[in-house]
Design an enzyme around this catalytic site. Structure first.
Site, PDB file in Angstrom:
ATOM      1  N   HIS A  97      17.967 -13.798   2.681  1.00  0.00           N
ATOM      2  CA  HIS A  97      17.979 -12.543   2.825  1.00  0.00           C
ATOM      3  C   HIS A  97      16.997 -11.760   3.535  1.00  0.00           C
ATOM      4  O   HIS A  97      15.798 -12.275   3.231  1.00  0.00           O
ATOM      5  CB  HIS A  97      18.296 -11.738   1.371  1.00  0.00           C
ATOM      6  CG  HIS A  97      18.778 -10.365   1.658  1.00  0.00           C
ATOM      7  ND1 HIS A  97      17.776  -9.256   1.803  1.00  0.00           N
ATOM      8  CD2 HIS A  97      19.987  -9.922   1.536  1.00  0.00           C
ATOM      9  CE1 HIS A  97      18.500  -8.143   1.583  1.00  0.00           C
ATOM     10  NE2 HIS A  97      19.810  -8.428   1.484  1.00  0.00           N
ATOM     11  N   GLU A 169      23.714  -9.363   8.845  1.00  0.00           N
ATOM     12  CA  GLU A 169      23.162  -8.044   8.068  1.00  0.00           C
ATOM     13  C   GLU A 169      22.127  -7.510   9.111  1.00  0.00           C
ATOM     14  O   GLU A 169      20.743  -8.035   8.803  1.00  0.00           O
ATOM     15  CB  GLU A 169      22.357  -8.152   6.596  1.00  0.00           C
ATOM     16  CG  GLU A 169      23.787  -8.781   5.772  1.00  0.00           C
ATOM     17  CD  GLU A 169      23.128  -8.404   4.340  1.00  0.00           C
ATOM     18  OE1 GLU A 169      23.770  -7.633   3.664  1.00  0.00           O
ATOM     19  OE2 GLU A 169      22.107  -8.906   3.739  1.00  0.00           O
TER      20      GLU A 169
HETATM   21  P1  PGA Z   1      22.909  -2.169   1.411  1.00  0.00           P
HETATM   22  O1  PGA Z   1      22.083  -3.593   1.226  1.00  0.00           O
HETATM   23  O2  PGA Z   1      24.437  -2.293   1.239  1.00  0.00           O
HETATM   24  O3  PGA Z   1      22.417  -1.603   0.045  1.00  0.00           O
HETATM   25  O4  PGA Z   1      22.517  -1.600   2.753  1.00  0.00           O
HETATM   26  C1  PGA Z   1      22.986  -4.845   1.868  1.00  0.00           C
HETATM   27  C2  PGA Z   1      22.058  -5.964   1.329  1.00  0.00           C
HETATM   28  O5  PGA Z   1      20.637  -5.989   1.429  1.00  0.00           O
HETATM   29  O6  PGA Z   1      22.756  -7.018   1.300  1.00  0.00           O
END
Ligand code: PGA
Length: 253
Positions: A97, A169
């Site tokens: 992540h 992401e």
């Molecule tokens: P968020 O986080 O939806 O709060 O932007 C997503 C993540 O870190 O997986």
């Protein structure tokens, strides 16, 4: 043709402790209906997993961890192994992540070792990739994402890679309220699949679930789920309140 399964994953980060996780489950589990074609999985903190598993029982909610050790077993103080996660009731695990990359210096090489450990134990890893704001502004997003895929997913069998979920992401979209345009998410899903097709086969690339994550909410989730090649979402903030997580699930039905 049958619709592809939609994955609605929730990342609790370091934001819900044991009492809060219990309360979340007490709100969500009674109203959680098994939805055909939707996979719901949440990723609580390590210390909440066993408690969560006991509460979930046979309900249609999967559990995953937020990280995993690259080591199988041994003197690795502070690490949690993939087999321990299985024992605690996990079916899934997040790998690399962006907050692990940023605050713990994790790179694509370490991600590959964690992916290996997860796959060897029968966990389904969710490999997180995505460019930073600087890289995005410099027009490097495609190259960065392809590079993360190339290094992180190198050296597996096609069958193993077939068990990996990739979450795109972009760092600039996480927790900022600045969600990526749905078309950008679809484009990134294509970059990921193009790289996987080059490394493995077109079939493996086509079958691989790709998620979008970054400021997903009940009001914008539909726009991602209808993009070609986006199989679901990894939500942080929106997953942490029962009503907004249920809102995400509702939109995915
Ligand atoms: P968020 O986080 O939806 O709060 O932007 C997503 C993540 O870190 O997986």
């Amino acid at each position: 043709m049958a619709r592809r399964r939609r994955l609605i994953y929730g990342n609790f980060k370091m934001q819900l402790g044991i009492a809060a996780t219990r309360a979340w489950l007490a709100d969500v589990l009674p109203v959680l209906e098994p939805a055909v074609g939707v996979e719901a999985v949440v990723f609580p903190s390590f210390v909440c997993l066993a408690v969560a598993k006991a509460a979930v029982g046979g309900a249609p909610l999967g559990l995953g961890a937020q990280d995993v050790s690259p080591h199988g077993e041994g003197a690795y103080t502070g690490d949690v192994s993939a087999s321990m996660l299985r024992e605690a009731g996990c079916s899934h695990v997040l790998v690399a992540h962006s907050e692990r990359r940023r605050y713990h210096g994790e790179d694509d090489e370490l991600a590959r070792r964690k992916l290996r450990a997860a796959l060897d134990s029968g966990l389904r890893p969710v490999y997180c990739v995505g460019e930073s704001l600087e890289q995005y502004d410099r027009g490097e997003a495609a190259a960065v994402v392809a590079g993360q895929v190339r290094t992180g997913l190198e050296g597996f069998t096609p069958e193993e890679v077939g068990r990996v979920v990739v979450a795109y992401e972009p760092v600039w979209a996480i927790g900022t309220g600045r969600s990526a345009r749905p078309e950008h998410a679809a484009q990134a899903a294509q970059w990921i699949r193009d790289e996987v097709a080059t490394m493995y086969t077109r079939e493996v690339a086509k079958e691989m679930p790709v998620l979008y994550g970054g400021s997903v909410s009940p009001s914008n989730v539909g726009a991602y789920l209808t993009q070609p090649g986006v199989d679901g979402v990894l939500a942080g903030g929106a997953s942490q309140a029962p009503e907004t997580y249920l809102g995400l699930l509702e939109a995915a039905r």
